[in-house]
Design a protein around this motif. Sequence first.
Motif, PDB file in Angstrom:
ATOM      1  N   SER A 140       0.815  -1.224   0.000  1.00 49.93           N
ATOM      2  CA  SER A 140       0.000   0.000   0.000  1.00 49.93           C
ATOM      3  C   SER A 140       0.843   1.266   0.000  1.00 49.93           C
ATOM      4  CB  SER A 140      -0.936   0.005   1.206  1.00 49.93           C
ATOM      5  OG  SER A 140      -0.191  -0.018   2.415  1.00 49.93           O
ATOM      6  N   GLU A 141       2.116   1.134   0.337  1.00 47.29           N
ATOM      7  CA  GLU A 141       3.013   2.296   0.385  1.00 47.29           C
ATOM      8  C   GLU A 141       3.741   2.516  -0.937  1.00 47.29           C
ATOM      9  OE1 GLU A 141       4.902   2.728   4.592  1.00 47.29           O
ATOM     10  OE2 GLU A 141       4.791   0.557   4.207  1.00 47.29           O
ATOM     11  N   LEU A 142       3.482   1.679  -1.917  1.00 46.85           N
ATOM     12  CA  LEU A 142       4.169   1.758  -3.205  1.00 46.85           C
ATOM     13  C   LEU A 142       3.250   2.321  -4.284  1.00 46.85           C
ATOM     14  CD1 LEU A 142       5.836  -1.780  -3.271  1.00 46.85           C
ATOM     15  CD2 LEU A 142       6.795   0.336  -2.353  1.00 46.85           C
ATOM     16  N   SER A 143       3.867   2.899  -5.309  1.00 51.64           N
ATOM     17  CA  SER A 143       3.105   3.337  -6.479  1.00 51.64           C
ATOM     18  C   SER A 143       2.699   2.120  -7.298  1.00 51.64           C
ATOM     19  CB  SER A 143       3.948   4.278  -7.334  1.00 51.64           C
ATOM     20  OG  SER A 143       5.026   3.560  -7.937  1.00 51.64           O
ATOM     21  N   GLY A 144       1.785   2.327  -8.253  1.00 49.73           N
ATOM     22  CA  GLY A 144       1.350   1.229  -9.109  1.00 49.73           C
ATOM     23  C   GLY A 144       2.500   0.611  -9.878  1.00 49.73           C
ATOM     24  N   GLY A 145       3.384   1.453 -10.404  1.00 48.02           N
ATOM     25  CA  GLY A 145       4.529   0.947 -11.159  1.00 48.02           C
ATOM     26  C   GLY A 145       5.485   0.153 -10.296  1.00 48.02           C
ATOM     27  N   MET A 146       5.663   0.594  -9.060  1.00 41.94           N
ATOM     28  CA  MET A 146       6.552  -0.132  -8.143  1.00 41.94           C
ATOM     29  C   MET A 146       5.956  -1.490  -7.772  1.00 41.94           C
ATOM     30  SD  MET A 146       7.739   3.048  -5.717  1.00 41.94           S
ATOM     31  CE  MET A 146       8.923   2.163  -4.702  1.00 41.94           C
ATOM     32  N   ARG A 147       4.646  -1.525  -7.566  1.00 39.72           N
ATOM     33  CA  ARG A 147       4.002  -2.805  -7.240  1.00 39.72           C
ATOM     34  C   ARG A 147       4.171  -3.799  -8.383  1.00 39.72           C
ATOM     35  NH1 ARG A 147       0.099   0.616  -4.810  1.00 39.72           N
ATOM     36  NH2 ARG A 147      -1.244   0.531  -6.653  1.00 39.72           N
ATOM     37  N   LYS A 148       4.058  -3.313  -9.611  1.00 33.78           N
ATOM     38  CA  LYS A 148       4.239  -4.204 -10.753  1.00 33.78           C
ATOM     39  C   LYS A 148       5.668  -4.740 -10.808  1.00 33.78           C
ATOM     40  CE  LYS A 148       0.647  -2.058 -13.638  1.00 33.78           C
ATOM     41  NZ  LYS A 148      -0.154  -3.185 -14.138  1.00 33.78           N
ATOM     42  N   ARG A 149       6.644  -3.901 -10.469  1.00 33.13           N
ATOM     43  CA  ARG A 149       8.035  -4.363 -10.467  1.00 33.13           C
ATOM     44  C   ARG A 149       8.295  -5.356  -9.341  1.00 33.13           C
ATOM     45  NH1 ARG A 149      11.824   0.543 -10.268  1.00 33.13           N
ATOM     46  NH2 ARG A 149       9.974   1.771  -9.753  1.00 33.13           N
ATOM     47  N   VAL A 150       7.628  -5.161  -8.197  1.00 32.29           N
ATOM     48  CA  VAL A 150       7.744  -6.140  -7.110  1.00 32.29           C
ATOM     49  C   VAL A 150       7.213  -7.499  -7.586  1.00 32.29           C
ATOM     50  CG1 VAL A 150       6.896  -6.795  -4.823  1.00 32.29           C
ATOM     51  CG2 VAL A 150       7.668  -4.451  -5.235  1.00 32.29           C
ATOM     52  N   ALA A 151       6.113  -7.471  -8.315  1.00 30.63           N
ATOM     53  CA  ALA A 151       5.550  -8.727  -8.840  1.00 30.63           C
ATOM     54  C   ALA A 151       6.531  -9.405  -9.789  1.00 30.63           C
ATOM     55  CB  ALA A 151       4.226  -8.445  -9.544  1.00 30.63           C
ATOM     56  N   VAL A 152       7.268  -8.615 -10.566  1.00 34.14           N
ATOM     57  CA  VAL A 152       8.280  -9.192 -11.463  1.00 34.14           C
ATOM     58  C   VAL A 152       9.437  -9.768 -10.655  1.00 34.14           C
ATOM     59  CG1 VAL A 152       9.929  -8.710 -13.311  1.00 34.14           C
ATOM     60  CG2 VAL A 152       7.670  -7.651 -13.359  1.00 34.14           C
ATOM     61  N   ALA A 153       9.844  -9.059  -9.599  1.00 32.92           N
ATOM     62  CA  ALA A 153      10.904  -9.576  -8.726  1.00 32.92           C
ATOM     63  C   ALA A 153      10.491 -10.899  -8.104  1.00 32.92           C
ATOM     64  CB  ALA A 153      11.229  -8.554  -7.629  1.00 32.92           C
ATOM     65  N   ARG A 154       9.224 -11.009  -7.722  1.00 30.43           N
ATOM     66  CA  ARG A 154       8.717 -12.268  -7.166  1.00 30.43           C
ATOM     67  C   ARG A 154       8.808 -13.386  -8.211  1.00 30.43           C
ATOM     68  NH1 ARG A 154       2.732 -12.110  -4.928  1.00 30.43           N
ATOM     69  NH2 ARG A 154       2.320 -11.674  -7.126  1.00 30.43           N
ATOM     70  N   ALA A 155       8.457 -13.057  -9.455  1.00 22.81           N
ATOM     71  CA  ALA A 155       8.554 -14.058 -10.517  1.00 22.81           C
ATOM     72  C   ALA A 155      10.007 -14.486 -10.732  1.00 22.81           C
ATOM     73  CB  ALA A 155       7.967 -13.499 -11.813  1.00 22.81           C
ATOM     74  N   LEU A 156      10.923 -13.525 -10.760  1.00 21.38           N
ATOM     75  CA  LEU A 156      12.335 -13.838 -10.973  1.00 21.38           C
ATOM     76  C   LEU A 156      12.899 -14.686  -9.849  1.00 21.38           C
ATOM     77  CD1 LEU A 156      13.750 -10.461 -12.342  1.00 21.38           C
ATOM     78  CD2 LEU A 156      13.524 -12.614 -13.583  1.00 21.38           C
ATOM     79  N   CYS A 157      12.383 -14.488  -8.644  1.00 16.75           N
ATOM     80  CA  CYS A 157      12.859 -15.236  -7.482  1.00 16.75           C
ATOM     81  C   CYS A 157      12.605 -16.735  -7.650  1.00 16.75           C
ATOM     82  CB  CYS A 157      12.162 -14.713  -6.223  1.00 16.75           C
ATOM     83  SG  CYS A 157      13.200 -14.773  -4.745  1.00 16.75           S
ATOM     84  N   MET A 158      11.625 -17.078  -8.489  1.00 12.00           N
ATOM     85  CA  MET A 158      11.323 -18.486  -8.765  1.00 12.00           C
ATOM     86  C   MET A 158      12.195 -19.035  -9.888  1.00 12.00           C
ATOM     87  SD  MET A 158       7.182 -18.178  -8.477  1.00 12.00           S
ATOM     88  CE  MET A 158       6.860 -19.916  -8.814  1.00 12.00           C
ATOM     89  N   ASN A 159      12.962 -18.153 -10.533  1.00 12.91           N
ATOM     90  CA  ASN A 159      13.880 -18.515 -11.619  1.00 12.91           C
ATOM     91  C   ASN A 159      13.196 -19.309 -12.726  1.00 12.91           C
ATOM     92  OD1 ASN A 159      16.360 -18.506 -12.938  1.00 12.91           O
ATOM     93  ND2 ASN A 159      16.954 -20.467 -12.054  1.00 12.91           N
ATOM     94  N   PRO A 160      12.099 -18.783 -13.288  1.00 10.08           N
ATOM     95  CA  PRO A 160      11.394 -19.496 -14.347  1.00 10.08           C
ATOM     96  C   PRO A 160      12.101 -19.332 -15.689  1.00 10.08           C
ATOM     97  CG  PRO A 160      10.397 -17.367 -14.051  1.00 10.08           C
ATOM     98  CD  PRO A 160      11.502 -17.468 -13.020  1.00 10.08           C
ATOM     99  N   ARG A 161      11.729 -20.169 -16.650  1.00 12.34           N
ATOM    100  CA  ARG A 161      12.219 -19.989 -18.017  1.00 12.34           C
ATOM    101  C   ARG A 161      11.326 -19.024 -18.791  1.00 12.34           C
ATOM    102  NH1 ARG A 161      13.838 -25.547 -20.949  1.00 12.34           N
ATOM    103  NH2 ARG A 161      14.805 -24.016 -22.343  1.00 12.34           N
ATOM    104  N   CYS A 162      10.056 -18.952 -18.389  1.00 15.72           N
ATOM    105  CA  CYS A 162       9.079 -18.148 -19.120  1.00 15.72           C
ATOM    106  C   CYS A 162       8.222 -17.355 -18.131  1.00 15.72           C
ATOM    107  CB  CYS A 162       8.202 -19.064 -19.970  1.00 15.72           C
ATOM    108  SG  CYS A 162       6.955 -18.202 -20.938  1.00 15.72           S
ATOM    109  N   ILE A 163       7.922 -16.105 -18.476  1.00 15.73           N
ATOM    110  CA  ILE A 163       7.063 -15.267 -17.646  1.00 15.73           C
ATOM    111  C   ILE A 163       5.899 -14.766 -18.493  1.00 15.73           C
ATOM    112  CG2 ILE A 163       6.916 -13.230 -16.157  1.00 15.73           C
ATOM    113  CD1 ILE A 163       9.912 -13.394 -15.726  1.00 15.73           C
ATOM    114  N   LEU A 164       4.684 -14.937 -17.982  1.00 12.29           N
ATOM    115  CA  LEU A 164       3.477 -14.457 -18.634  1.00 12.29           C
ATOM    116  C   LEU A 164       3.049 -13.142 -17.980  1.00 12.29           C
ATOM    117  CD1 LEU A 164       1.386 -17.783 -18.718  1.00 12.29           C
ATOM    118  CD2 LEU A 164       3.133 -17.003 -20.343  1.00 12.29           C
ATOM    119  N   PHE A 165       2.790 -12.131 -18.793  1.00  9.30           N
ATOM    120  CA  PHE A 165       2.383 -10.809 -18.289  1.00  9.30           C
ATOM    121  C   PHE A 165       0.978 -10.483 -18.780  1.00  9.30           C
ATOM    122  CE2 PHE A 165       7.001 -10.550 -18.375  1.00  9.30           C
ATOM    123  CZ  PHE A 165       7.304  -9.864 -17.211  1.00  9.30           C
TER     124      PHE A 165
END
Length: 258
Positions: A140-165
């Motif tokens: 709730s303390e982040l901007s919309g763009g920052m929240r989206k980047r956090v979601a990408v960081a979460r995806a990267l933390c799983m080290n996938p081969r493919c990411i769906l957006f």
Amino acid sequence: MREKAIVVKNLRKRFGSKVVHDGVSFTVYDGEIFVIMGPSGTGKSVLLKQIARLIEPDEGEIYVYGVDILSLKETELERYREILTYVFQSGSLFDSYPVWYNVAFYLIEKKGVKEKVAREKASYYLSLLGLSGTEDLYPSELSGGMRKRVAVARALCMNPRCILFDEPTSGLDPVMTAVFDRLIIRLRNEFKKTCVVVSHDVNSAFRIADRIAILFKGKIVEVGTPEEIKRSENPVVKQFINGEPEGPITELLEQEDG
């Protein structure tokens, strides 16, 4: 020969009497940015969710790096979600957890990684996305763009081969849209991720895509590079990318309203 990351064959899906997909077929190659576009209501997000096994298709086949994902049992899906991850339009962060825990959630809850180690990994991926110092903030303390980047960081933390957006630039201003576009390109170039992006933003798609697929009336009507799509003589494609008020898309909408 390029490896096939995702192969969709003759996918069909309906909700009640509404036919959403009526024989959708396409191939995504490893390491490319593949953008799926089309008018509102054509089932772009539904298509993405079927690839992620969040929604089951009625008919058809989906292969991800050679694996028939529709045959996977519930117990096998956890491993599949490490190969392919889904970034929701809203980010879908947990409001009650700080940013670092959101990023490391899968490692802690599913893999049993100790919190200290998981936090270090989360901080690493947050720093890569320009989010150092946000670890102890709440979504709730982040901007919309920052929240989206956090979601990408979460995806990267799983080290996938493919990411769906799913609509990653929805709700962002033009500057933040350009920033996010660069991030997706970076995921391909630096992190070697295959990216499948559902978008309604023509300018964004032309900036990031290796290839674009246009979805209309339950089918893929054209696939091509941005330049090929720009030169297309298909009336649906021309109306969509040029934003023209008259054409087959408008005619279909008028028929549905009637």
